[in-house]
Write a protein that holds these residues in place. Structure first.
Motif, PDB file in Angstrom:
ATOM      1  N   ALA A   1      70.925  12.236  43.304  1.00 49.26           N
ATOM      2  CA  ALA A   1      71.185  12.430  42.084  1.00 49.26           C
ATOM      3  C   ALA A   1      72.686  13.063  41.512  1.00 49.26           C
ATOM      4  N   GLU A   2      73.239  13.907  42.117  1.00 51.78           N
ATOM      5  CA  GLU A   2      74.287  14.391  41.986  1.00 51.78           C
ATOM      6  C   GLU A   2      75.498  13.489  42.091  1.00 51.78           C
ATOM      7  N   ALA A   3      75.367  12.715  43.148  1.00 53.24           N
ATOM      8  CA  ALA A   3      76.509  11.721  43.406  1.00 53.24           C
ATOM      9  C   ALA A   3      76.482  10.729  42.264  1.00 53.24           C
ATOM     10  N   LEU A   4      75.337  10.186  41.834  1.00 52.93           N
ATOM     11  CA  LEU A   4      75.215   9.473  40.796  1.00 52.93           C
ATOM     12  C   LEU A   4      75.768   9.887  39.708  1.00 52.93           C
ATOM     13  N   LEU A   5      75.587  11.046  38.953  1.00 55.66           N
ATOM     14  CA  LEU A   5      75.784  11.683  38.044  1.00 55.66           C
ATOM     15  C   LEU A   5      77.367  11.822  37.965  1.00 55.66           C
ATOM     16  N   GLY A   6      77.859  12.243  39.173  1.00 55.43           N
ATOM     17  CA  GLY A   6      79.319  12.346  39.231  1.00 55.43           C
ATOM     18  C   GLY A   6      80.126  11.248  39.315  1.00 55.43           C
ATOM     19  N   GLU A   7      79.755  10.035  39.605  1.00 55.00           N
ATOM     20  CA  GLU A   7      80.392   8.852  39.904  1.00 55.00           C
ATOM     21  C   GLU A   7      80.297   7.931  38.720  1.00 55.00           C
ATOM     22  N   ARG A   8      78.900   7.881  38.070  1.00 58.98           N
ATOM     23  CA  ARG A   8      78.705   6.909  37.058  1.00 58.98           C
ATOM     24  C   ARG A   8      78.163   7.626  35.923  1.00 58.98           C
ATOM     25  N   GLY A   9      77.942   8.762  35.732  1.00 62.59           N
ATOM     26  CA  GLY A   9      77.238   9.365  34.489  1.00 62.59           C
ATOM     27  C   GLY A   9      75.850   9.545  34.414  1.00 62.59           C
ATOM     28  N   TYR A  10      75.454  10.249  33.281  1.00 60.26           N
ATOM     29  CA  TYR A  10      74.050  10.392  33.131  1.00 60.26           C
ATOM     30  C   TYR A  10      73.191   9.065  32.848  1.00 60.26           C
ATOM     31  N   GLU A  11      73.713   8.240  32.202  1.00 57.99           N
ATOM     32  CA  GLU A  11      73.043   6.689  32.078  1.00 57.99           C
ATOM     33  C   GLU A  11      72.510   5.943  33.243  1.00 57.99           C
ATOM     34  N   ALA A  12      73.638   6.168  34.279  1.00 54.10           N
ATOM     35  CA  ALA A  12      73.317   5.496  35.521  1.00 54.10           C
ATOM     36  C   ALA A  12      72.432   6.185  36.641  1.00 54.10           C
ATOM     37  N   ALA A  13      72.303   7.238  36.278  1.00 51.89           N
ATOM     38  CA  ALA A  13      71.311   8.165  37.072  1.00 51.89           C
ATOM     39  C   ALA A  13      69.793   7.793  36.815  1.00 51.89           C
ATOM     40  N   THR A  14      69.494   6.723  36.968  1.00 47.67           N
ATOM     41  CA  THR A  14      67.812   6.408  36.656  1.00 47.67           C
ATOM     42  C   THR A  14      67.124   6.711  38.028  1.00 47.67           C
ATOM     43  N   LEU A  15      65.918   6.896  37.956  1.00 54.80           N
ATOM     44  CA  LEU A  15      65.243   7.009  39.168  1.00 54.80           C
ATOM     45  C   LEU A  15      65.344   5.889  40.068  1.00 54.80           C
TER      46      LEU A  15
END
Length: 39
Positions: free
Chosen positions: A11-25
């Motif tokens: 989750a942290e990696a996705l948030l950092g790389e692509r932002g909140y919208e991309a951090a889906t379950l």
């Protein structure tokens, strides 16, 4: 505990790389290598 850490790390990696919208379950589960039902 390992599964929990994998989910948080993914989750942290996705948030950092692509932002909140991309951090889906689904994306978090795929990144962590864990079935979505377990996320």
């Amino acid at each position: 505990m390992e599964r929990r850490r994998a989910i948080v790390d993914a989750a942290e990696a996705l948030l950092g790389e692509r932002g909140y919208e991309a951090a889906t379950l689904k994306a978090i589960g795929e990144r962590a290598g864990i079935p979505i039902a377990s996320v």
